[in-house]
Write an enzyme that holds these catalytic residues in place. Sequence first.
Site, mmCIF file in Angstrom:
data_model
loop_
_atom_site.group_PDB
_atom_site.id
_atom_site.type_symbol
_atom_site.label_atom_id
_atom_site.label_comp_id
_atom_site.label_asym_id
_atom_site.label_seq_id
_atom_site.Cartn_x
_atom_site.Cartn_y
_atom_site.Cartn_z
ATOM 1 N N THR A 156 35.760 27.431 -17.782
ATOM 2 C CA THR A 156 35.568 28.693 -17.054
ATOM 3 C C THR A 156 36.941 29.337 -16.866
ATOM 4 O O THR A 156 37.343 30.179 -17.660
ATOM 5 C CB THR A 156 34.866 28.475 -15.700
ATOM 6 N N LYS A 182 36.468 20.064 -18.713
ATOM 7 C CA LYS A 182 36.871 21.355 -18.161
ATOM 8 C C LYS A 182 37.245 21.193 -16.694
ATOM 9 O O LYS A 182 36.704 20.337 -15.985
ATOM 10 C CB LYS A 182 35.784 22.403 -18.335
ATOM 11 N N THR A 193 35.072 23.105 -11.032
ATOM 12 C CA THR A 193 34.235 21.938 -11.237
ATOM 13 C C THR A 193 34.797 21.161 -12.400
ATOM 14 O O THR A 193 35.236 21.740 -13.377
ATOM 15 C CB THR A 193 32.798 22.377 -11.564
ATOM 16 N N GLU A 280 45.221 24.613 -10.537
ATOM 17 C CA GLU A 280 45.514 26.014 -10.225
ATOM 18 C C GLU A 280 46.967 26.197 -9.799
ATOM 19 O O GLU A 280 47.411 25.609 -8.819
ATOM 20 C CB GLU A 280 44.592 26.498 -9.109
ATOM 21 N N ASN A 403 43.437 31.917 -5.714
ATOM 22 C CA ASN A 403 42.334 31.684 -4.783
ATOM 23 C C ASN A 403 42.230 32.667 -3.628
ATOM 24 O O ASN A 403 41.230 32.676 -2.921
ATOM 25 C CB ASN A 403 42.422 30.263 -4.231
ATOM 26 N N SER A 408 36.071 38.531 -5.514
ATOM 27 C CA SER A 408 34.950 38.460 -6.454
ATOM 28 C C SER A 408 34.397 39.862 -6.693
ATOM 29 O O SER A 408 34.576 40.751 -5.879
ATOM 30 C CB SER A 408 33.871 37.575 -5.889
#
Lengths: 408, 408
Positions: A156, A182, A193, A280, A403, A408
């Site tokens: 992703t 992943k 995830t 990240e 983050n 979104s």
Amino acid sequence: MDLERSPLALPFPAIPPIPGVTLRVARARYKEWDRCDLTYVELAEGTTVAGVFTRNVCCSSEVELGREQARFGKARALVVNAGNSNAFTGYRGREAVEQIMAQVAGHLGCAPSEVFVCSTGVIGVPLPKDKAREGIGAALEAPACSWKEAATTIGTTDTFAKGALAKAVVGGRTVTIAGIIKGSGMIAPDMATMLGYVFTDAAVEAHFLQFCLGKANESTFSCITVDSDTSTSDTVLAFATGKAGNAPLASFDDAGADAFAAALHDVCRQLALLVVRDGEGAQKLIEVRVTGAETDDSARRIGLAVANSPLVKTAIAGEDANWGRVVMAVGKAGEPADRDCLSIGFGGVWAAKQGLPLADYDEAPVAAHLRGREIDIEVDLGLGEGRAIVWTCDLTHGYIAINADYRS
Amino acid sequence: MDLERSPLALPFPAIPPIPGVTLRVARARYKEWDRCDLTYVELAEGTTVAGVFTRNVCCSSEVELGREQARFGKARALVVNAGNSNAFTGYRGREAVEQIMAQVAGHLGCAPSEVFVCSTGVIGVPLPKDKAREGIGAALEAPACSWKEAATTIGTTDTFAKGALAKAVVGGRTVTIAGIIKGSGMIAPDMATMLGYVFTDAAVEAHFLQFCLGKANESTFSCITVDSDTSTSDTVLAFATGKAGNAPLASFDDAGADAFAAALHDVCRQLALLVVRDGEGAQKLIEVRVTGAETDDSARRIGLAVANSPLVKTAIAGEDANWGRVVMAVGKAGEPADRDCLSIGFGGVWAAKQGLPLADYDEAPVAAHLRGREIDIEVDLGLGEGRAIVWTCDLTHGYIAINADYRS
């Protein structure tokens, strides 16, 4: 947002085809994007399977079902959806998974329980059944693809495709073990995830495959952390097609079982480290080596306390040999520790021994070590024989940017 | 580095003098700075004391000694050193503390065990005995100072002075309870430490004071978190001089005991929240309200899992109503939870109920709430009557800047 390729990325290895494993990808368009987002893996009849799953009690339907299916030990197909985790979607989410299982089982003429489904991406949105149905239909007719294409398609917000390879000689035959994984980039509101898949042409009975995978998991996937947050969908599955033709491995008494288990462990370790390398905002890979703990499990918990400490992770980001923060993290782990037996080092140089800063501590080689990409932190408890290695990455502005800065 | 005053700062309250408590500050010059860094509090004869201390097993000598001293229940003085935590300094650190205790005890003609010492600042450097001796000497001759001066002097990287005040009527007499606290800014390689002190003129027997402080601690200091890292020096002490002249409180059967305990709890709660308001890089104060858990303790653990989640904290920093991350954090807490009973809300608006996103969820009021400085997250487990409130702050670039960008 476009994420830059991690500076810790490794090239994708040259993984050969594995007999009994066919990879295909398709566009289900789970999100508004122009990329393949559905991966379909067809497995030969007789393939055995083992799995380890998230301990998050708010897990997805995929995890609930996968955990039950893995107990039967048989697999014919794997479907991975990227862009929608289908987590926290109640009965509608479960219906979508069951639809995929039925569709693939109908195509292959197998039991639905032999079709494994995983999903990763946005939470709280039921996986759209129509997109899944069309995506599966397209995947079933798609040409076979490469390992790298499959590794890319399950991703992703990953910044590079992740794969690993090992070989072992089992009963005179060379078997191949390959894996893709992943994790763990993220775009709000997606939840990072970890989904990992290991494939081998070795013949391995399901219960022994489960034993080996569980054992490997303890010192690989269970020893990595990026931000201490456990996804609701984490899954690692291992599939053994048996096409190598060896006598099926059923226990460590069988010839080659040790070599197989070691190679499986090697692949799991490689995959786990690749996830940390794509953590990240990661700029540095941190290996925390804990020795002298009362037990191995205690050592692992102490290692994770150090690896999860924001103060340790920011100190490494700042290239600061701040061993005081390591002391703090050891002390808060809730495990047996004695301040006056504790030693802390970086890159093989002790900064403090037996509870006291070393008088002749030379920070120059430590400073040089901390300027590198791969950082070692050594913790010796001085209590017993327990040991563990835990991996994490540093905590940087990049983590906040990924983050918090993007909505979104 | 100069830290900007936290946008969540509150003004210092007007705390009156408390009979039996005299505050003085001096320059011990524990660091190269031009400020007072030694706080000396003289307490009237007959003062009782109670304490709660860090559970970090790598604690400082100050904590080890303070924990023993608090058991005797008697106090005549408190010394707080700022700029050097004296943690992880072995026998030399302990000698420095014992020297301070002896010096003050000699001056007051009391037992050394009645002199409490706390230190906060750099780790791994023994507190310099000569500086401590001269600093104490200067403090003993210094004029009495204000509460705000004392609150400022115990601070290290705090961006504002923190104090709290409450009153209660005990046996017909009005008693005052006041507190000061420091925490939790940080400059590498300093370790943020929470040191809190509560003073009252009420007469309270030591065992009952300990009971009330321990009880208050459970739902105040033990319910805050900035970054999940537990200092080696955290200490909260409560002193009761008895100068108000009430009949000493010994149990909840005594008149006014409930009022006293409530006022003490109020001061502890105010102080705890001030620490969160000064959390490193904090831009928002987050209150996590957990209801419907199996027990209160389970609710507190779930609240802390949410409050410590970097993904939840960055979502709030980004003003993103990312309830999926809250689900994830609840699920990883290791406490009883059922995905299909779980409800999540922000600022009084439910986003998901009983395991499903609400069809008529209106994000507009939630988005407005998240743009504010004080954020509420509601978690209902739907299992039992357990409840807790936990406080934290958001995770921002400021946190990384404070802890990674600047070197020691």
